[in-house]
Scaffold this motif. Structure first.
Motif, PDB file in Angstrom:
ATOM      1  N   UNK A   1     -22.979  63.207 -84.823  1.00 37.52           N
ATOM      2  CA  UNK A   1     -24.332  63.755 -84.747  1.00 37.52           C
ATOM      3  C   UNK A   1     -24.735  64.332 -86.101  1.00 37.52           C
ATOM      4  N   UNK A   2     -25.966  64.044 -86.492  1.00 35.69           N
ATOM      5  CA  UNK A   2     -26.548  64.641 -87.698  1.00 35.69           C
ATOM      6  C   UNK A   2     -28.010  64.938 -87.379  1.00 35.69           C
ATOM      7  N   UNK A   3     -28.295  66.192 -87.067  1.00 43.04           N
ATOM      8  CA  UNK A   3     -29.652  66.532 -86.650  1.00 43.04           C
ATOM      9  C   UNK A   3     -29.979  65.858 -85.331  1.00 43.04           C
ATOM     10  N   UNK A   4     -31.107  65.159 -85.291  1.00 48.51           N
ATOM     11  CA  UNK A   4     -31.529  64.454 -84.079  1.00 48.51           C
ATOM     12  C   UNK A   4     -30.994  63.029 -84.028  1.00 48.51           C
ATOM     13  N   UNK A   5     -30.255  62.603 -85.055  1.00 45.02           N
ATOM     14  CA  UNK A   5     -29.717  61.244 -85.101  1.00 45.02           C
ATOM     15  C   UNK A   5     -28.248  61.230 -84.672  1.00 45.02           C
ATOM     16  N   UNK A   6     -27.797  60.088 -84.189  1.00 49.36           N
ATOM     17  CA  UNK A   6     -26.413  59.962 -83.759  1.00 49.36           C
ATOM     18  C   UNK A   6     -25.913  58.549 -84.016  1.00 49.36           C
ATOM     19  N   UNK A   7     -24.609  58.418 -84.128  1.00 50.30           N
ATOM     20  CA  UNK A   7     -23.943  57.143 -84.332  1.00 50.30           C
ATOM     21  C   UNK A   7     -22.810  57.057 -83.314  1.00 50.30           C
ATOM     22  N   UNK A   8     -22.888  56.084 -82.406  1.00 51.45           N
ATOM     23  CA  UNK A   8     -21.932  55.983 -81.309  1.00 51.45           C
ATOM     24  C   UNK A   8     -21.184  54.656 -81.363  1.00 51.45           C
ATOM     25  N   UNK A   9     -19.886  54.705 -81.127  1.00 55.27           N
ATOM     26  CA  UNK A   9     -19.076  53.492 -81.060  1.00 55.27           C
ATOM     27  C   UNK A   9     -18.157  53.563 -79.850  1.00 55.27           C
ATOM     28  N   UNK A  10     -17.819  52.390 -79.300  1.00 52.56           N
ATOM     29  CA  UNK A  10     -16.923  52.284 -78.157  1.00 52.56           C
ATOM     30  C   UNK A  10     -15.678  51.494 -78.572  1.00 52.56           C
ATOM     31  N   UNK A  11     -14.534  51.948 -78.119  1.00 52.91           N
ATOM     32  CA  UNK A  11     -13.282  51.253 -78.374  1.00 52.91           C
ATOM     33  C   UNK A  11     -12.583  51.003 -77.041  1.00 52.91           C
ATOM     34  N   UNK A  12     -12.197  49.762 -76.790  1.00 47.03           N
ATOM     35  CA  UNK A  12     -11.449  49.419 -75.583  1.00 47.03           C
ATOM     36  C   UNK A  12      -9.966  49.610 -75.861  1.00 47.03           C
ATOM     37  N   UNK A  13      -9.345  50.578 -75.185  1.00 45.42           N
ATOM     38  CA  UNK A  13      -7.928  50.880 -75.380  1.00 45.42           C
ATOM     39  C   UNK A  13      -7.035  50.082 -74.435  1.00 45.42           C
ATOM     40  N   UNK A  14      -7.607  49.615 -73.334  1.00 42.36           N
ATOM     41  CA  UNK A  14      -6.832  48.863 -72.352  1.00 42.36           C
ATOM     42  C   UNK A  14      -7.784  48.034 -71.508  1.00 42.36           C
ATOM     43  N   UNK A  15      -7.333  46.819 -71.127  1.00 41.62           N
ATOM     44  CA  UNK A  15      -8.123  45.973 -70.247  1.00 41.62           C
ATOM     45  C   UNK A  15      -7.185  45.133 -69.395  1.00 41.62           C
ATOM     46  N   UNK A  16      -7.482  45.032 -68.100  1.00 42.99           N
ATOM     47  CA  UNK A  16      -6.699  44.200 -67.200  1.00 42.99           C
ATOM     48  C   UNK A  16      -7.623  43.472 -66.238  1.00 42.99           C
ATOM     49  N   UNK A  17      -7.317  42.204 -65.966  1.00 41.34           N
ATOM     50  CA  UNK A  17      -8.092  41.390 -65.034  1.00 41.34           C
ATOM     51  C   UNK A  17      -7.228  41.126 -63.812  1.00 41.34           C
ATOM     52  N   UNK A  18      -7.764  41.424 -62.624  1.00 42.40           N
ATOM     53  CA  UNK A  18      -7.030  41.201 -61.388  1.00 42.40           C
ATOM     54  C   UNK A  18      -7.188  39.783 -60.865  1.00 42.40           C
ATOM     55  N   UNK A  19      -6.545  39.509 -59.748  1.00 45.38           N
ATOM     56  CA  UNK A  19      -6.613  38.189 -59.124  1.00 45.38           C
ATOM     57  C   UNK A  19      -7.988  37.941 -58.517  1.00 45.38           C
ATOM     58  N   UNK A  20      -8.337  36.673 -58.351  1.00 44.94           N
ATOM     59  CA  UNK A  20      -9.629  36.290 -57.786  1.00 44.94           C
ATOM     60  C   UNK A  20      -9.720  36.711 -56.322  1.00 44.94           C
ATOM     61  N   UNK A  21     -10.858  37.282 -55.976  1.00 48.86           N
ATOM     62  CA  UNK A  21     -11.138  37.655 -54.593  1.00 48.86           C
ATOM     63  C   UNK A  21     -12.068  36.591 -54.015  1.00 48.86           C
ATOM     64  N   UNK A  22     -11.613  35.902 -53.017  1.00 47.83           N
ATOM     65  CA  UNK A  22     -12.373  34.807 -52.436  1.00 47.83           C
ATOM     66  C   UNK A  22     -13.550  35.338 -51.628  1.00 47.83           C
ATOM     67  N   UNK A  23     -14.485  34.431 -51.337  1.00 43.05           N
ATOM     68  CA  UNK A  23     -15.643  34.787 -50.518  1.00 43.05           C
ATOM     69  C   UNK A  23     -15.188  35.219 -49.135  1.00 43.05           C
ATOM     70  N   UNK A  24     -15.907  36.183 -48.576  1.00 42.10           N
ATOM     71  CA  UNK A  24     -15.637  36.681 -47.222  1.00 42.10           C
ATOM     72  C   UNK A  24     -14.173  37.087 -47.042  1.00 42.10           C
ATOM     73  N   UNK A  25     -13.720  37.932 -47.963  1.00 40.57           N
ATOM     74  CA  UNK A  25     -12.343  38.434 -47.884  1.00 40.57           C
ATOM     75  C   UNK A  25     -12.299  39.896 -48.293  1.00 40.57           C
ATOM     76  N   UNK A  26     -11.161  40.518 -48.015  1.00 38.12           N
ATOM     77  CA  UNK A  26     -10.967  41.934 -48.306  1.00 38.12           C
ATOM     78  C   UNK A  26      -9.636  42.083 -49.049  1.00 38.12           C
ATOM     79  N   UNK A  27      -9.658  42.791 -50.180  1.00 39.00           N
ATOM     80  CA  UNK A  27      -8.450  42.950 -50.983  1.00 39.00           C
ATOM     81  C   UNK A  27      -8.401  44.343 -51.600  1.00 39.00           C
TER      82      UNK A  27
END
Length: 393
Positions: free
Chosen positions: A215-241
């Motif tokens: 932050x500098x006065x009314x201005x700001x500089x924002x960045x995002x960093x992904x520290x971890x990411x995981x993708x789960x298994x596919x969930x089929x139509x009309x199912x519960x997991x």
């Protein structure tokens, strides 16, 4: 040629971790060797803490720079009297011990980023008439004595989405994080329970995000960093997991930074469903990363759950959804007890009841926040960001 050789400063902390906090005493020594008898004006040692941010936007004639500075304290002492008539030091090795005090107060921890820093350090300066001064400095690893929150309560939230266009039905997801406060190296457990009553396939995803804002006065500089990411298994139509995920907080993760006016660091764990040609429903939980603490706090201050809410980036209503017996998917992950009744930041009870029909809902489309890839450039040096630090004292 200068008669001053090996001019250096050393400091010691009073704890095994080698860190300093508000109210601590800094004990140290300034040492140097003189090749001959030398007249000096003064020998000064000082401790100080300050924050500084700087960044530039645009290029060429359209570029604009932003900066801000904050000083937290300064304590100084003269080890050799200032401007005395005759400060003559004899040839040989010299050792000057000192003690400096860091004042009490709510000061942020040490930090270094791409566009700013929070630094605590001790500096020594030996001045001579009509000669260049000899200087040395030592940075202090500063941590806050009290953590923002040491709550061990689980966080829960849920989201619904009605499928439109060529898809039919609805999607419901409820997610739980085992607690809110973590230290580097801790394991974080997330469980997402998905009821896919639509004709679309989807995949659950988990992200640990760090958000850094300058932050500098009314201005700001924002960045995002992904520290971890995981993708789960596919969930089929009309199912519960049920999808579970275990995340290890990186050992080098910066602490949550909330008590600095010009720099902030926040963490979130995001659980969302990747659905083709649809806006992904998500639940986002705020996390606090700080020093290890075995206690629990009743007064969470600015980190009160009611101020966070869940999901924090979603326009979908938060509610309890039930109606299926969750089955864990994947391997190597520990699922929490699906019947566990945990603390819900949004005020809803997340207990799962069998044989209950989900009720209707209406959802407002939203756009998730853009997440930028982590910066690969090295943080700028202290002198680059603040070239006039020594001049300004």
């Amino acid at each position: 040629m200068s008669p001053i050789k090996d001019f250096q400063i050393t400091c010691e902390a009073l704890n095994e971790a080698g860190t300093f906090s508000a109210g601590d005493t800094v004990i140290g020594e300034v040492t140097f060797y003189l090749t001959k008898d030398t007249h000096v004006k003064s020998l000064l040692v000082k401790a100080k803490g300050e924050a500084h941010v700087y960044w530039t936007e645009g290029s060429g004639d359209d570029s604009k720079s932003y900066s801000a500075h904050k000083r937290y304290f300064k304590d100084k002492k003269y080890l050799v009297g200032e401007n005395a008539k005759d400060n003559k030091l004899h040839r040989g090795l010299h050792n000057f011990k000192f003690r400096l005090t860091i004042p009490h107060g709510n000061m942020p921890p040490s930090f270094k980023g791409n566009h700013g820093y929070i630094v605590y350090k001790v500096e020594a300066k030996l001045s001579r008439s009509f000669r260049m001064s000899s200087t040395a400095q030592k940075e202090l690893d500063f941590v806050s004595k009290s953590s923002p929150c040491t709550s061990q309560c689980p966080q829960s939230g849920s989201v619904k989405k009605e499928m439109g266009g060529f898809s039919r039905g609805e999607v419901q997801m409820s997610a739980t994080v085992d607690r809110q406060y973590f230290s580097p190296g801790d394991n974080l457990s997330v469980v997402a329970k998905i009821c896919n009553s639509s004709s679309k396939k989807m995949r659950p995803k988990f992200k640990l995000l760090q958000k850094t804002t300058y932050h500098a006065g009314s201005s700001s500089n924002t960045s995002y960093t992904t520290l971890f990411k995981m993708v789960g298994d596919t969930i089929q139509a009309n199912s519960e997991e049920t999808a579970s995920c275990k995340v290890t907080i990186p050992l080098d993760a910066m602490y949550t930074l909330s008590n600095c006016e010009i720099i902030s660091v926040e963490y979130h764990i995001k659980v969302y469903l990747d659905i083709s040609f649809a806006i992904d429903p998500e639940v986002v939980f705020p996390l606090v990363i700080g020093p290890y603490s075995s206690g629990a706090c009743d007064d969470m201050g600015p980190y009160q759950a009611g101020m966070f809410g869940a999901p924090s980036y979603s326009d979908f209503p938060t509610s309890t959804f039930t109606g299926f017996s969750p089955v864990p998917i994947g391997s190597g992950y520990h699922a929490l007890d699906p019947t566990q009744q945990g603390y819900t930041p949004s005020g809803y009870n997340n207990q799962w009841t069998q044989n209950t029909i989900p009720y209707g809902f209406s959802a407002t489309p939203f756009m998730p926040p853009s997440v930028h890839p982590p910066a690969t450039e090295q943080p700028p040096s202290y002198m680059y960001l603040h070239p006039n630090a020594d001049k300004n004292g």
